[in-house]
Motif scaffolding. Structure first.
Motif, short mmCIF file in Angstrom:
data_model
loop_
_atom_site.label_atom_id
_atom_site.label_comp_id
_atom_site.label_asym_id
_atom_site.label_seq_id
_atom_site.Cartn_x
_atom_site.Cartn_y
_atom_site.Cartn_z
N SER A 155 1.15 -1.18 0.02
CA SER A 155 0.39 -0.19 -0.05
C SER A 155 1.07 1.09 -0.69
CB SER A 155 -1.52 0.05 1.14
OG SER A 155 -1.42 1.58 1.57
N ARG A 156 0.70 2.20 -0.83
CA ARG A 156 1.50 3.15 -1.06
C ARG A 156 1.42 4.46 -0.25
NH1 ARG A 156 3.42 6.13 -4.85
NH2 ARG A 156 2.55 5.21 -6.63
N THR A 157 -0.15 4.11 1.67
CA THR A 157 0.00 4.43 1.99
C THR A 157 0.34 3.93 3.77
OG1 THR A 157 -1.72 4.09 2.44
CG2 THR A 157 -1.71 6.13 1.20
N GLY A 158 0.39 2.85 3.47
CA GLY A 158 0.07 2.06 4.93
C GLY A 158 1.81 1.47 5.07
N ALA A 159 2.72 1.18 3.75
CA ALA A 159 3.48 0.00 3.88
C ALA A 159 5.06 0.98 4.45
CB ALA A 159 3.77 0.06 2.36
N THR A 160 6.16 0.54 5.23
CA THR A 160 7.44 1.57 5.27
C THR A 160 8.11 1.74 3.80
OG1 THR A 160 8.36 -0.58 5.93
CG2 THR A 160 7.14 0.66 7.20
N SER A 161 8.87 2.33 4.19
CA SER A 161 9.52 2.95 2.99
C SER A 161 10.16 1.48 2.54
CB SER A 161 10.54 4.32 2.91
OG SER A 161 11.18 4.57 4.36
N THR A 162 10.73 1.21 3.19
CA THR A 162 11.54 -0.06 2.98
C THR A 162 11.01 -1.15 2.04
OG1 THR A 162 12.76 -0.09 5.16
CG2 THR A 162 12.35 -2.70 4.45
N LYS A 163 9.25 -1.94 1.66
CA LYS A 163 8.71 -2.08 1.37
C LYS A 163 8.33 -1.23 0.16
CE LYS A 163 6.85 -5.07 5.35
NZ LYS A 163 5.21 -5.50 6.04
N TRP A 164 7.44 -0.51 0.24
CA TRP A 164 7.73 0.37 -0.99
C TRP A 164 8.65 0.31 -1.85
CZ3 TRP A 164 3.56 1.57 -3.29
CH2 TRP A 164 2.73 2.02 -3.94
N LYS A 165 9.81 0.17 -1.20
CA LYS A 165 11.11 0.53 -2.57
C LYS A 165 11.70 -0.35 -2.75
CE LYS A 165 13.16 4.80 0.01
NZ LYS A 165 14.29 5.17 0.86
N ALA A 166 11.42 -1.81 -2.43
CA ALA A 166 11.65 -3.60 -2.80
C ALA A 166 10.56 -3.52 -3.37
CB ALA A 166 11.56 -4.27 -1.30
N GLY A 167 9.51 -3.02 -3.45
CA GLY A 167 8.55 -3.43 -4.72
C GLY A 167 7.80 -4.68 -4.70
N ASP A 168 6.43 -4.93 -5.19
CA ASP A 168 5.43 -6.25 -4.35
C ASP A 168 6.73 -7.57 -4.45
OD1 ASP A 168 3.91 -3.91 -4.27
OD2 ASP A 168 2.72 -4.66 -6.60
N GLN A 169 6.08 -8.16 -3.66
CA GLN A 169 6.53 -9.41 -3.17
C GLN A 169 5.97 -11.18 -3.71
OE1 GLN A 169 10.14 -9.54 -2.05
NE2 GLN A 169 9.97 -7.44 -2.80
N ARG A 170 6.90 -11.72 -4.63
CA ARG A 170 5.68 -13.26 -4.81
C ARG A 170 6.01 -14.08 -4.19
NH1 ARG A 170 5.44 -16.82 -9.09
NH2 ARG A 170 2.96 -17.53 -9.45
#
Length: 286
Positions: A155-170
């Motif tokens: 989520s653009r608003t809920g995720a930390t910068s760590t997650k957002w910068k890493a991109g979606d994960q599968r």
């Protein structure tokens, strides 16, 4: 005796033909939302280890079925975190602990006990998992299970910068050793996948294989069935793999050990290297 017992917000029926317990959950303002999601469940008696009839608060009778370890994916994912009022194997009976109602409840419990034999941990799931939501909406991610993998859409608003910068994960199921569900009704609620390779960040909001819950996000009635569905998918994949390469998914005891290791690692009591070594030992010995 009758084979149907009505309690508060649920009805239990003993089906002698199929040797199973059918639990029908009522819908209503006071019914737990998890029970709304479950609707109806058929529990083979071989999935149970016993039945208890006790006197609860204000002399109310409480009937509770005990589930074998490893028999129900929902309870395996819950790992003892459900509140009593949400426990799908608990039936609170109206009225006091005496009279005709108490006699019927005692007869019902005894009839079930007669069909339940001594049993240890189950080697496979015996209870069908509830239908999970197509998408689980957590505070910082939207999770999907497509049968072959679990995907995190941040989520653009809920995720930390760590997650957002890493991109979606599968995460393909083949890359997972299991999962740990932390109830959203407790502080720090989240769902953590356990990759076979590499330990994640112990902080769920920075871990790329974890989704954080919050108020209005990842409720028990949604996140727990989703977690159970992932466990079933992992078990099904392992069964197929066992025919091909002679491996199987960790059994109930191994799952408990892996979950305990993850909690120790999250609390900072195990280093990354210690966690990986111990986890690999348990999964290799399964």
């Amino acid at each position: 005796m009758g084979d149907v017992l009505a309690g508060n917000h649920a009805v239990w029926e003993f089906d002698r033909t199929t040797n199973s317990l059918i639990i029908r959950f009522a819908r209503g303002m006071r019914t737990p939302r998890l029970w709304h999601a479950l609707g109806e469940r058929r529990i083979p008696l071989e999935a149970l280890s016993g039945v208890d009839l006790t006197v609860g608060r204000r002399d109310a009778l409480v009937l509770r079925a005990r589930v074998r370890v490893g028999a129900d994916p929902l309870m395996e994912a819950a790992a003892g975190q459900l509140r009593d009022v949400c426990d799908p194997y608990r039936l609170a009976l109206p009225g006091g602990g005496a009279g005709a109602g108490a006699v019927r409840a005692a007869a019902f419990a005894e009839a079930l006990r007669e069909r339940i034999g001594p049993a240890g941990p189950a080697e496979r799931f015996l209870v069908t998992a509830p239908e999970p939501p197509a998408t689980l909406k957590a505070y910082d991610a939207r999770l999907t299970l497509d049968g072959g993998a679990v995907t995190f859409h941040w989520s653009r608003t809920g995720a930390t910068s760590t997650k957002w910068k890493a991109g979606d994960q599968r995460y393909p199921l083949a890359a997972l050793a299991g999962l740990v569900w932390h109830s959203p009704q407790r502080p720090g609620g989240h769902l953590r996948l356990l990759p076979r390779e590499g330990a994640g960040d112990p902080r769920p909001d920075h871990d790329l294989s974890s989704a954080v819950f919050g108020v209005g996000y990842g409720g028990v009635h949604e996140s727990l069935p989703f977690a159970a569905a992932v466990l079933v998918a992992l078990r099904a994949r392992a069964v197929v793999a066992s025919g091909a390469v002679g491996t199987r998914l960790p059994g109930p005891r191994e799952w408990e050990r892996i979950q305990h290791l993850t909690e120790l690692h999250s609390a900072g009591l195990l280093t990354d290297a210690e966690y990986r070594a111990l986890r690999d030992r348990f999964t290799a010995g399964a």
